[in-house]
Write a protein that holds these residues in place. Structure first.
Motif, PDB file in Angstrom:
ATOM      1  N   ILE A 164     -84.772 -17.452  12.767  1.00 24.35           N
ATOM      2  CA  ILE A 164     -84.323 -17.121  11.349  1.00 24.35           C
ATOM      3  C   ILE A 164     -83.036 -17.112  11.567  1.00 24.35           C
ATOM      4  CG2 ILE A 164     -84.388 -16.092   9.131  1.00 24.35           C
ATOM      5  CD1 ILE A 164     -87.090 -17.346   9.790  1.00 24.35           C
ATOM      6  N   ALA A 165     -82.133 -17.730  10.845  1.00 22.49           N
ATOM      7  CA  ALA A 165     -80.628 -17.866  11.006  1.00 22.49           C
ATOM      8  C   ALA A 165     -79.645 -17.651   9.724  1.00 22.49           C
ATOM      9  CB  ALA A 165     -80.148 -19.249  11.929  1.00 22.49           C
ATOM     10  N   ASN A 166     -78.813 -16.889   9.968  1.00 25.17           N
ATOM     11  CA  ASN A 166     -77.625 -16.968   8.703  1.00 25.17           C
ATOM     12  C   ASN A 166     -77.087 -18.049   8.508  1.00 25.17           C
ATOM     13  OD1 ASN A 166     -75.200 -16.294   7.246  1.00 25.17           O
ATOM     14  ND2 ASN A 166     -75.700 -14.200   7.635  1.00 25.17           N
ATOM     15  N   LYS A 175     -75.073  -8.296  11.044  1.00 27.33           N
ATOM     16  CA  LYS A 175     -74.929  -7.920  12.402  1.00 27.33           C
ATOM     17  C   LYS A 175     -75.451  -8.664  13.268  1.00 27.33           C
ATOM     18  CE  LYS A 175     -75.796  -3.471  14.605  1.00 27.33           C
ATOM     19  NZ  LYS A 175     -76.483  -2.365  14.610  1.00 27.33           N
ATOM     20  N   TYR A 176     -76.727  -9.566  12.826  1.00 25.44           N
ATOM     21  CA  TYR A 176     -77.089 -10.480  13.914  1.00 25.44           C
ATOM     22  C   TYR A 176     -77.225 -11.777  12.899  1.00 25.44           C
ATOM     23  CZ  TYR A 176     -79.452  -6.092  14.521  1.00 25.44           C
ATOM     24  OH  TYR A 176     -79.799  -4.501  14.856  1.00 25.44           O
ATOM     25  N   ALA A 177     -76.727 -12.956  13.937  1.00 25.40           N
ATOM     26  CA  ALA A 177     -76.556 -14.198  13.330  1.00 25.40           C
ATOM     27  C   ALA A 177     -78.109 -14.805  13.310  1.00 25.40           C
ATOM     28  CB  ALA A 177     -75.639 -15.132  14.163  1.00 25.40           C
ATOM     29  N   MET A 178     -78.953 -14.657  14.324  1.00 24.96           N
ATOM     30  CA  MET A 178     -80.067 -15.098  14.353  1.00 24.96           C
ATOM     31  C   MET A 178     -81.207 -13.866  14.673  1.00 24.96           C
ATOM     32  SD  MET A 178     -79.809 -18.801  16.270  1.00 24.96           S
ATOM     33  CE  MET A 178     -79.104 -18.272  17.531  1.00 24.96           C
ATOM     34  N   ALA A 232     -80.797 -10.972  17.686  1.00 28.77           N
ATOM     35  CA  ALA A 232     -81.417  -9.698  17.844  1.00 28.77           C
ATOM     36  C   ALA A 232     -82.827 -10.179  18.267  1.00 28.77           C
ATOM     37  CB  ALA A 232     -81.404  -8.853  16.662  1.00 28.77           C
ATOM     38  N   TRP A 233     -83.311  -9.517  19.428  1.00 27.01           N
ATOM     39  CA  TRP A 233     -84.481  -9.968  19.847  1.00 27.01           C
ATOM     40  C   TRP A 233     -85.539  -8.452  19.518  1.00 27.01           C
ATOM     41  CZ3 TRP A 233     -87.125 -13.987  21.562  1.00 27.01           C
ATOM     42  CH2 TRP A 233     -86.382 -15.231  22.196  1.00 27.01           C
ATOM     43  N   PRO A 234     -86.567  -8.469  18.652  1.00 28.95           N
ATOM     44  CA  PRO A 234     -87.176  -7.235  18.162  1.00 28.95           C
ATOM     45  C   PRO A 234     -88.300  -7.424  19.385  1.00 28.95           C
ATOM     46  CG  PRO A 234     -87.474  -9.109  16.620  1.00 28.95           C
ATOM     47  CD  PRO A 234     -86.711  -9.449  17.593  1.00 28.95           C
ATOM     48  N   LEU A 235     -88.374  -6.545  20.173  1.00 34.35           N
ATOM     49  CA  LEU A 235     -89.264  -6.543  21.301  1.00 34.35           C
ATOM     50  C   LEU A 235     -89.921  -5.130  21.487  1.00 34.35           C
ATOM     51  CD1 LEU A 235     -87.226  -8.838  24.132  1.00 34.35           C
ATOM     52  CD2 LEU A 235     -89.226  -9.572  22.593  1.00 34.35           C
ATOM     53  N   LYS A 236     -90.394  -4.661  20.493  1.00 32.31           N
ATOM     54  CA  LYS A 236     -91.142  -3.308  20.665  1.00 32.31           C
ATOM     55  C   LYS A 236     -92.273  -3.720  21.184  1.00 32.31           C
ATOM     56  CE  LYS A 236     -92.896   0.208  17.560  1.00 32.31           C
ATOM     57  NZ  LYS A 236     -93.171   0.933  16.341  1.00 32.31           N
ATOM     58  N   GLU A 237     -93.015  -4.989  20.976  1.00 32.67           N
ATOM     59  CA  GLU A 237     -94.113  -5.375  21.566  1.00 32.67           C
ATOM     60  C   GLU A 237     -93.796  -6.696  22.394  1.00 32.67           C
ATOM     61  OE1 GLU A 237     -97.768  -5.160  19.551  1.00 32.67           O
ATOM     62  OE2 GLU A 237     -97.450  -3.373  18.805  1.00 32.67           O
ATOM     63  N   PRO A 238     -93.279  -6.634  23.713  1.00 30.50           N
ATOM     64  CA  PRO A 238     -92.567  -7.850  24.245  1.00 30.50           C
ATOM     65  C   PRO A 238     -93.557  -8.734  24.767  1.00 30.50           C
ATOM     66  CG  PRO A 238     -92.568  -5.894  25.679  1.00 30.50           C
ATOM     67  CD  PRO A 238     -93.205  -5.262  24.508  1.00 30.50           C
ATOM     68  N   VAL A 239     -94.551  -8.653  24.995  1.00 30.95           N
ATOM     69  CA  VAL A 239     -95.820  -9.199  25.943  1.00 30.95           C
ATOM     70  C   VAL A 239     -95.949 -10.750  25.366  1.00 30.95           C
ATOM     71  CG1 VAL A 239     -97.707  -9.473  27.324  1.00 30.95           C
ATOM     72  CG2 VAL A 239     -96.459  -7.298  27.054  1.00 30.95           C
ATOM     73  N   SER A 240     -96.486 -10.807  24.153  1.00 33.15           N
ATOM     74  CA  SER A 240     -96.985 -11.790  23.593  1.00 33.15           C
ATOM     75  C   SER A 240     -95.762 -12.835  23.262  1.00 33.15           C
ATOM     76  CB  SER A 240     -97.712 -11.659  22.155  1.00 33.15           C
ATOM     77  OG  SER A 240     -97.036 -11.271  21.323  1.00 33.15           O
ATOM     78  N   GLY A 263     -80.097  -5.474   9.228  1.00 31.94           N
ATOM     79  CA  GLY A 263     -79.151  -5.832   9.963  1.00 31.94           C
ATOM     80  C   GLY A 263     -78.738  -7.194  10.019  1.00 31.94           C
ATOM     81  N   PHE A 264     -79.893  -8.091  10.078  1.00 35.23           N
ATOM     82  CA  PHE A 264     -79.707  -9.636   9.652  1.00 35.23           C
ATOM     83  C   PHE A 264     -79.022  -9.858   8.358  1.00 35.23           C
ATOM     84  CE2 PHE A 264     -81.890 -13.534   8.105  1.00 35.23           C
ATOM     85  CZ  PHE A 264     -81.023 -14.376   8.982  1.00 35.23           C
ATOM     86  N   PHE A 265     -79.456  -9.002   7.275  1.00 33.28           N
ATOM     87  CA  PHE A 265     -78.937  -9.307   5.908  1.00 33.28           C
ATOM     88  C   PHE A 265     -77.541  -8.932   5.895  1.00 33.28           C
ATOM     89  CE2 PHE A 265     -83.556  -8.425   4.421  1.00 33.28           C
ATOM     90  CZ  PHE A 265     -83.705  -9.862   4.622  1.00 33.28           C
TER      91      PHE A 265
END
Length: 430
Positions: free
Chosen positions: A152-154, A268-271, A193-201, A263-265
């Motif tokens: 999802i990109a700005n 702060k993060y482009a994607m 920004a990689w949201p990786l609270k649960e990174p495995v899957s 942060g995306f809105f």
């Protein structure tokens, strides 16, 4: 399977199960009607409403087979189901995800649906999807909703940068993606920004595009873990974006997908790499005038392939009304109904006819991008691996979190995933 925190939904699950426990496994009522309990994990209002409406439509047309809607929660479904199976109080029809089914299937808690499924339903869902719910030759769930991971990109940031805009036909390579995130990084802004609270899957499923497999089944049927070159592309890219290029936000590593949206809105993060269904939250939460677009995930030597764990509908082995339960599943997953369920959950249907519905191929809100990726979706690498939940929670999650943060190197990551992981799997395959 979504890992969103739904405390209220979890509480509702416990209350619903308590109130309906005495009617477990579809006992007949005093008037002779069959009652089937359908535990749904729908949580968004739109999705819950559609599920309830379909149950209402079924009940109106089938007065002799009543379906009772029970609200479940993604947060607690595995432990809750295990408890209900062992206590003999499992719902007849079970909504879950394919990567949660293996232990239940091998444990004898779920019915093998092969002799029960109508030909129309079997033929209407592609073989690749059926493989996600097939264990030791048996089919233990009907896969019906799936979601690719997308970027999802700005839009404004993307256009201003001048970088090549990827399409499903020509996505970024992982190398190009890393370079793009560096170009999108600027003062007060990270490229990704990689949201990786649960990174495995995330790591395993995206790794398929680079030829990653990680889990290997031998001629004896036993699974071992081996980490090859293809398995290192995705984790290596993320690690380098965070620790070498500084194009990925370190603070996002501990976040869930929804946590990154403010942060995306705010620019702060482009994607942000997210599941396809997160588009609904973006539509609901984005500030007025915010422009965003849906891009395909990066591709490797295997093209845009990525693993998915579709949502599934299963039948409890202890249910005395398996045929009736499958009749309800067949009704719920008629092509028109599957489209309704997919749109309610902002996901893609697995059914070929449903997926062809024109409403899922519009440019609006990225539907066409997701639909174009459907043909590249494959069974997630760990679908049929016994012991995967323990390996994920006790070995892979902490190891990947430490690697992505820079606390351990690639050699230590490999040692933990492979050596420690094989010890875990061995216990389940004796």
């Amino acid at each position: 399977m979504r890992a969103l925190v739904r405390t209220a939904a979890a509480a509702a699950t416990a209350l619903a199960l308590l109130l309906t426990g005495c009617g477990a496994n579809g006992d007949g009522e005093a008037d002779g009607r069959i009652t089937l309990r359908f535990q749904s994990l729908a949580w968004q209002k739109e999705s819950v409403d559609i599920n309830r409406q379909l149950v209402k439509e079924w009940n109106a047309a089938h007065p002799d087979i009543r379906v009772e809607y029970v609200q479940g929660s993604w947060d607690s479904v595995h432990d809750q189901l295990l408890t209900s199976f062992e206590g003999g109080e499992a719902p007849d029809i079970i909504h879950d995800a394919s990567d949660d089914l293996a232990d239940f299937a091998y444990g004898g808690y779920l019915a093998d649906l092969r002799p029960l499924l109508p030909k129309g339903l079997t033929d209407g869902i592609p073989r690749d999807s059926w493989e996600t719910a097939t264990f030791d030759g048996g089919v233990y769930g009907v896969p019906f909703l799936q979601e690719p991971r997308v970027l999802i990109a700005n839009t404004k940031i993307l256009k201003a940068s001048g970088v090549r805009i990827p399409t499903p036909e020509k996505p970024w390579s992982w190398t190009e993606f890393r370079q793009v995130t560096k170009e999108l990084t600027g003062e007060g802004r990270y490229g990704v920004a990689w949201p990786l609270k649960e990174p495995v899957s995330v790591t395993l499923n995206l790794g398929l595009s680079a030829g990653g497999e990680l889990f290997h089944r031998g001629a004896d049927g036993k699974v071992t873990i081996a980490m090859g070159e293809g398995d290192q592309v995705v984790p290596g890219t993320i690690h380098d974006q965070v620790n070498t290029d500084h194009s990925a936000a370190r603070t996002a590593l501990g976040m869930g997908g929804g946590d990154t949206l403010p942060g995306f809105f705010g620019g702060k993060y482009a994607m942000v790499p997210l599941g396809f269904s997160y588009r609904q939250q973006i539509v609901e939460q984005a500030p007025k005038g915010f422009e965003w677009t849906v891009l395909p995930a990066p591709a490797g030597r295997e093209g845009p392939a990525q693993g998915v764990s579709p949502q599934t509908l299963s039948v409890a082995e202890d249910s005395p009304h398996k045929k009736e339960a499958v009749r309800f599943i067949d009704f719920l997953l008629r092509p028109a109904n599957m489209v309704r369920l997919a749109k309610g959950d902002w996901m893609l249907p697995t059914g070929t006819e449903a997926l062809a519905d024109p409403s899922l191929h519009t440019a609006d809100r990225g539907w066409s991008t997701g639909a174009a990726l459907a043909a590249s979706l494959r069974s997630a690498p760990a679908q049929s691996v016994r012991g995967y939940p323990e390996w994920k929670d006790k070995v892979a999650t902490p190891a990947l979190q430490e690697y992505y943060s820079g606390a351990i190197d690639a050699a230590e990551l490999k040692k933990r995933l492979v050596t420690d992981g094989n010890r875990v799997l061995a216990r389940y395959q004796r």
